[in-house]
Design an enzyme around this catalytic site. Structure first.
Site, PDB file in Angstrom:
ATOM      1  N   HIS A 176       0.847  -1.196   0.000  1.00  0.00           N
ATOM      2  CA  HIS A 176       0.000   0.000   0.000  1.00  0.00           C
ATOM      3  C   HIS A 176       0.880   1.242   0.000  1.00  0.00           C
ATOM      4  O   HIS A 176       1.770   1.393   0.834  1.00  0.00           O
ATOM      5  CB  HIS A 176      -0.940  -0.012   1.213  1.00  0.00           C
ATOM      6  N   ALA A 177       0.590   2.133  -0.944  1.00  0.00           N
ATOM      7  CA  ALA A 177       1.505   3.224  -1.261  1.00  0.00           C
ATOM      8  C   ALA A 177       1.772   4.165  -0.089  1.00  0.00           C
ATOM      9  O   ALA A 177       2.902   4.582   0.135  1.00  0.00           O
ATOM     10  CB  ALA A 177       0.941   4.006  -2.446  1.00  0.00           C
ATOM     11  N   ARG A 178       0.730   4.493   0.656  1.00  0.00           N
ATOM     12  CA  ARG A 178       0.878   5.537   1.683  1.00  0.00           C
ATOM     13  C   ARG A 178       1.524   5.058   2.973  1.00  0.00           C
ATOM     14  O   ARG A 178       1.788   5.860   3.864  1.00  0.00           O
ATOM     15  CB  ARG A 178      -0.510   6.091   2.000  1.00  0.00           C
ATOM     16  N   GLU A 179       1.766   3.769   3.083  1.00  0.00           N
ATOM     17  CA  GLU A 179       2.272   3.201   4.340  1.00  0.00           C
ATOM     18  C   GLU A 179       3.801   3.272   4.342  1.00  0.00           C
ATOM     19  O   GLU A 179       4.504   2.268   4.296  1.00  0.00           O
ATOM     20  CB  GLU A 179       1.721   1.773   4.480  1.00  0.00           C
ATOM     21  N   ARG A 221      -3.413   4.841  -1.862  1.00  0.00           N
ATOM     22  CA  ARG A 221      -3.253   3.470  -1.352  1.00  0.00           C
ATOM     23  C   ARG A 221      -2.990   2.441  -2.464  1.00  0.00           C
ATOM     24  O   ARG A 221      -2.180   1.533  -2.305  1.00  0.00           O
ATOM     25  CB  ARG A 221      -4.551   3.090  -0.618  1.00  0.00           C
ATOM     26  N   ASN A 228      -3.825  -5.558  -2.296  1.00  0.00           N
ATOM     27  CA  ASN A 228      -4.089  -6.555  -1.259  1.00  0.00           C
ATOM     28  C   ASN A 228      -5.530  -7.061  -1.285  1.00  0.00           C
ATOM     29  O   ASN A 228      -6.007  -7.653  -0.313  1.00  0.00           O
ATOM     30  CB  ASN A 228      -3.728  -6.011   0.127  1.00  0.00           C
ATOM     31  N   ARG A 229      -6.201  -6.827  -2.397  1.00  0.00           N
ATOM     32  CA  ARG A 229      -7.486  -7.462  -2.694  1.00  0.00           C
ATOM     33  C   ARG A 229      -7.415  -8.153  -4.051  1.00  0.00           C
ATOM     34  O   ARG A 229      -8.394  -8.708  -4.520  1.00  0.00           O
ATOM     35  CB  ARG A 229      -8.628  -6.432  -2.729  1.00  0.00           C
ATOM     36  N   HIS A 252       2.798  -3.843   6.385  1.00  0.00           N
ATOM     37  CA  HIS A 252       1.815  -2.784   6.166  1.00  0.00           C
ATOM     38  C   HIS A 252       1.868  -1.815   7.349  1.00  0.00           C
ATOM     39  O   HIS A 252       2.667  -1.967   8.266  1.00  0.00           O
ATOM     40  CB  HIS A 252       0.402  -3.385   6.050  1.00  0.00           C
ATOM     41  N   TYR A 311      -1.305   1.031   9.396  1.00  0.00           N
ATOM     42  CA  TYR A 311      -0.720   1.031  10.726  1.00  0.00           C
ATOM     43  C   TYR A 311      -1.644   0.230  11.620  1.00  0.00           C
ATOM     44  O   TYR A 311      -2.670  -0.295  11.147  1.00  0.00           O
ATOM     45  CB  TYR A 311      -0.596   2.485  11.246  1.00  0.00           C
ATOM     46  N   TYR A 345     -10.296  -7.503  10.093  1.00  0.00           N
ATOM     47  CA  TYR A 345     -11.596  -7.622   9.405  1.00  0.00           C
ATOM     48  C   TYR A 345     -11.502  -8.690   8.322  1.00  0.00           C
ATOM     49  O   TYR A 345     -10.419  -9.078   7.905  1.00  0.00           O
ATOM     50  CB  TYR A 345     -12.049  -6.293   8.776  1.00  0.00           C
ATOM     51  N   GLU A 377       1.179  -5.151  10.701  1.00  0.00           N
ATOM     52  CA  GLU A 377       0.784  -3.737  10.665  1.00  0.00           C
ATOM     53  C   GLU A 377       1.707  -3.010  11.635  1.00  0.00           C
ATOM     54  O   GLU A 377       1.618  -3.187  12.853  1.00  0.00           O
ATOM     55  CB  GLU A 377      -0.676  -3.560  11.109  1.00  0.00           C
TER      56      GLU A 377
HETATM   57  O1  0X9 Z   1      -6.670  -4.231   4.567  1.00  0.00           O
HETATM   58  C1  0X9 Z   1      -5.501  -4.584   4.352  1.00  0.00           C
HETATM   59  O2  0X9 Z   1      -5.098  -4.922   3.252  1.00  0.00           O
HETATM   60  C2  0X9 Z   1      -4.512  -4.636   5.530  1.00  0.00           C
HETATM   61  N1  0X9 Z   1      -4.694  -3.476   6.383  1.00  0.00           N
HETATM   62  S1  0X9 Z   1      -4.229  -2.002   5.818  1.00  0.00           S
HETATM   63  O3  0X9 Z   1      -4.689  -1.002   6.787  1.00  0.00           O
HETATM   64  N2  0X9 Z   1      -2.640  -1.928   5.785  1.00  0.00           N
HETATM   65  O4  0X9 Z   1      -4.755  -1.811   4.505  1.00  0.00           O
HETATM   66  C3  0X9 Z   1      -4.747  -5.904   6.320  1.00  0.00           C
HETATM   67  C4  0X9 Z   1      -4.483  -7.162   5.543  1.00  0.00           C
HETATM   68  C5  0X9 Z   1      -4.804  -8.418   6.307  1.00  0.00           C
HETATM   69  N3  0X9 Z   1      -4.762  -9.582   5.449  1.00  0.00           N
HETATM   70  C6  0X9 Z   1      -5.700  -9.823   4.503  1.00  0.00           C
HETATM   71  N4  0X9 Z   1      -6.774  -9.095   4.375  1.00  0.00           N
HETATM   72  N5  0X9 Z   1      -5.525 -10.887   3.730  1.00  0.00           N
HETATM   73 ZN    ZN Z   2      -1.671  -1.850   3.986  1.00  0.00          ZN
END
Ligand code: 0X9
Ligand code: ZN
Length: 327
Positions: free
Chosen positions: A80-83, A137, A154-155, A207, A209, A259, A281
């Site tokens: 994720h770009a902003r991290e 992001r 990450n999706r 990642h 935070y 989540y 994180e």
């Molecule tokens: O949502 C995400 O991709 C991650 N959190 S973030 O705030 N850095 O964007 C958590 C990723 C946890 N793992 C998976 N969702 N597979």
């Molecule tokens: Zn992230």
């Protein structure tokens, strides 16, 4: 010494290699840093390019290796770009591994373990956070039919792709993309994992935070088959990251700890056969969030290196058959 040098030295100490690890850096700086590290110690460090981004940037990876038949781990940063703290950590992690090897080669973990580090996966997005939008992001791909740019990398992985916690709307921050692995940056990481599945014992993706140690699954609330293993090293990692400055993390399966979110790289790597797979994180818990002040880079490096020592040991344990890997 000129006064400017003193100020510079005081605010941003330089490491032995002349690079400033406690400041954030652009993509171009980080890319040249990868060349410099490989040139510094070519018998230990190799620079490879695992792929090319949507906008044509190289995605470099450093491999720290002393024997080609050692077990391996993959560490990546900057999905994720902003991290920004994430690529900053990948760089000081490599520096410390090199320092430890160069000062005492016989005691270094690198004698037993090969470590692959991708300092920035989402190179286009990262560059965009420097030039246009600090809080970007996603990737920077653009497809006909939508005015919006970018897919959440990450999706976009092949882990119940398009499932819960991801969006089919191209303007969403969690857009899963037109197809699985549509993003060249994601495809590059996934291909590396598939092509090295025989040697990879652990995958750790950084990642920010929230201060969390997350393990599969995030695409379902079902527990992973080796949940006890994953939890065992998460507990050790929690204690390790706390040991330096009492920084408090939480840990657990992603779906219940943060989540439900399908298409993540941790779940993909685990299902592909990497026995230990974690999303970390990093700091903080929300005070500064993505805009973490650079004076926290150094302490993050110290405490997170402690965490990584647990991951190194986990990979070696698994390789030695001390803890059963994925059935
Ligand atoms: O949502 C995400 O991709 C991650 N959190 S973030 O705030 N850095 O964007 C958590 C990723 C946890 N793992 C998976 N969702 N597979
Ligand atoms: Zn992230």
């Amino acid at each position: 010494m000129a006064i400017d040098d003193q100020v510079q030295t005081k605010s941003s100490p330089r490491a032995s290699d002349g690079y400033v690890y406690d400041q954030y850096h652009t993509y171009d700086d980080i890319n040249s840093w990868t060349f410099d590290r490989a040139n510094e110690n070519p018998s230990l460090v190799t620079r490879n390019v695992i792929g090319t981004s949507w906008e044509g940037r190289q995605i470099p990876m450093l491999t720290l290796q002393t024997a080609s038949d050692n077990p391996a781990i993959l560490v990546d940063c900057g999905f994720h770009a902003r991290e920004w703290i994430s690529p900053a950590f990948c760089q000081c992690y490599v520096r410390q591994l090199m320092d430890e090897y160069e000062s005492s080669s016989s005691t270094s973990v690198l004698n037993k373990l090969t470590i692959h580090v991708i300092p920035v996966v989402n190179v286009d997005g990262y560059q965009y956070t420097w030039t246009n939008d600090r809080l970007w992001r996603k990737t920077r791909s653009k497809r006909a039919g939508s005015v919006c740019y970018g897919v959440d990398p990450n999706r976009n992985c092949d882990a119940r792709w398009s499932g819960p916690g991801s969006s089919g709307s191209p303007c969403s921050e969690t857009y899963y993309g037109p197809e699985k692995e549509s993003e060249p940056e994601v495809y590059a990481v996934a291909e590396f994992i598939r092509n090295n599945i025989g040697s990879l014992k652990a995958y750790v993706t950084f990642h920010a935070y929230g201060q969390m140690i997350l393990y599969p699954y995030s695409y379902t609330t079902d527990l992973a088959a080796t949940n006890d293993n994953l939890d065992y090293y998460a507990v050790q990692a929690y204690q390790a990251v706390k040991s330096a400055y009492n920084t408090r993390y939480i840990y657990g399966p992603g779906a219940e700890t943060i989540y439900l979110a399908a298409g993540g790289s941790d779940d993909f790597a685990y299902d592909a056969g990497v026995p230990l797979s974690y999303t970390i994180e990093l700091r903080d818990k929300g005070k500064d969030g993505f805009i973490l002040p650079p004076d926290q880079i150094a302490p993050v490096c110290v405490e997170t290196f402690n965490l990584m020592k647990v991951m190194h040991q986990g990979a070696l344990d698994i390789d030695a058959g001390i803890i059963d890997p994925v059935q």
